[in-house]
Design a protein around this motif. Structure first.
Motif, PDB file in Angstrom:
ATOM      1  N   LEU A 169       0.831  -1.206   0.000  1.00 56.17           N
ATOM      2  CA  LEU A 169       0.000   0.000   0.000  1.00 56.17           C
ATOM      3  C   LEU A 169       0.864   1.253   0.000  1.00 56.17           C
ATOM      4  CD1 LEU A 169      -2.831   1.292   0.269  1.00 56.17           C
ATOM      5  CD2 LEU A 169      -2.545   1.155   2.755  1.00 56.17           C
ATOM      6  N   ALA A 207       2.593   1.889  -3.340  1.00 52.53           N
ATOM      7  CA  ALA A 207       1.739   2.354  -4.434  1.00 52.53           C
ATOM      8  C   ALA A 207       1.355   3.820  -4.293  1.00 52.53           C
ATOM      9  CB  ALA A 207       0.477   1.498  -4.504  1.00 52.53           C
ATOM     10  N   ASN A 208       1.556   4.409  -3.105  1.00 52.24           N
ATOM     11  CA  ASN A 208       1.035   5.758  -2.880  1.00 52.24           C
ATOM     12  C   ASN A 208       2.072   6.775  -2.390  1.00 52.24           C
ATOM     13  OD1 ASN A 208      -2.080   5.357  -3.121  1.00 52.24           O
ATOM     14  ND2 ASN A 208      -1.406   3.674  -1.825  1.00 52.24           N
ATOM     15  N   ARG A 209       3.280   6.350  -2.086  1.00 54.36           N
ATOM     16  CA  ARG A 209       4.297   7.268  -1.567  1.00 54.36           C
ATOM     17  C   ARG A 209       5.569   7.169  -2.400  1.00 54.36           C
ATOM     18  NH1 ARG A 209       3.223   8.392   3.904  1.00 54.36           N
ATOM     19  NH2 ARG A 209       0.959   8.384   4.195  1.00 54.36           N
TER      20      ARG A 209
END
Length: 263
Positions: free
Chosen positions: A221, A224-226
């Motif tokens: 997670l 995928a976002n940072r």
């Protein structure tokens, strides 16, 4: 001889470059969160994230439970096969190698199919049931490593003589296992336990498909976002794995030192 030594050093240098350079690059990138200077901001952000703390704690608990289940399952089985059923060893070795061949995604879909809410044993219908199912999955994934470690430890001692001596003194099977066999294979068991811990901490497929709040899905997670935090997490995960490997070496050396002292 000199030629062989030269190529050995070349192979060693290639291995160091292949493994260390990407790690150095990841570490360097993880320190660039603050523009223009190196800092540990990415690590502070990750370590202070409540989701990191919750998922990491969950995975640690699952790893410890998996280690206990693995020890209870493997040590008596490997001991009994070596003592009474040596002809079954090739078959048992084949069984324990299957988790290396069968993908985890196949196993977890089988679990979901067999233990869904409409089955005779609806484990996925509750959080506790799903946790139990996940422990069984982790035990299966760690089985090749735990079994190999324990079987090697049992092969280094004379279990038949120890068992006969304990039986002549009136010890029960449980007493023999707990007081005689387990202390003599403790280093092997700890080696398997550290390997199991490293496997469980980073496992993604089973935890994600069973929808459990484990550390592996959290890694995906964040990745995928940072930007910088995933690099910091990668370094932390690598450090955890190498700490486990280092503990195996320390335990092995301490055992050898104690054995030499007793002699």
């Amino acid at each position: 001889m000199k030629t062989n030594r030269f190529w050995s050093w070349i192979a060693l240098a290639f291995g160091i470059i292949y493994f260390i350079v990407p790690l150095i690059g990841t570490l360097e990138f993880s320190l660039r969160m603050r523009r223009g200077i190196y800092s540990l901001d990415a690590y502070w952000v990750i370590l202070s994230d409540p989701r990191f703390q919750a998922t990491f704690a969950y995975s640690i608990i699952m790893a410890l439970v998996t280690i206990v289940v693995g020890i209870v399952l493997v040590v008596p089985t490997a001991y009994w096969v070596r003592l009474r059923l040596p002809g079954w060893r090739p078959f048992l070795e084949f069984i324990t190698l299957l988790p290396l061949v069968i993908p985890a995604i196949v196993v977890v879909f089988g679990y979901i199919r067999l233990y869904n809410t409409s089955s005779f044993l609806p484990l996925t219908g509750s959080a506790m049931g799903t946790n139990i199912l996940l422990v069984f999955g982790y035990t299966m994934l760690a089985l090749p490593y735990m079994y190999r470690a324990v079987d090697t430890g049992l092969g280094a001692i004379d279990i038949r003589t120890m068992t006969e001596a304990a039986e002549s003194l009136g010890a029960s099977r449980v007493k023999i296992m707990w007081s005689v066999i387990l202390p003599n294979v403790l280093v092997a068991v700890l080696s398997g336990a550290f390997l199991t811990f490293a496997i469980v901490i980073g496992e993604f497929t089973m935890a994600a498909l069973l929808n459990r709040p484990a550390f592996g899905p959290f890694l995906q997670l964040i990745g995928a976002n940072r930007a910088y935090e995933p690099a910091a997490l990668a370094v932390i995960s690598f450090a955890i794995t190498w700490i486990c490997m280092g503990l195996i070496q320390i335990v092995t050396r301490l055992n050898k030192s104690l054995a030499a002292t007793k002699r």
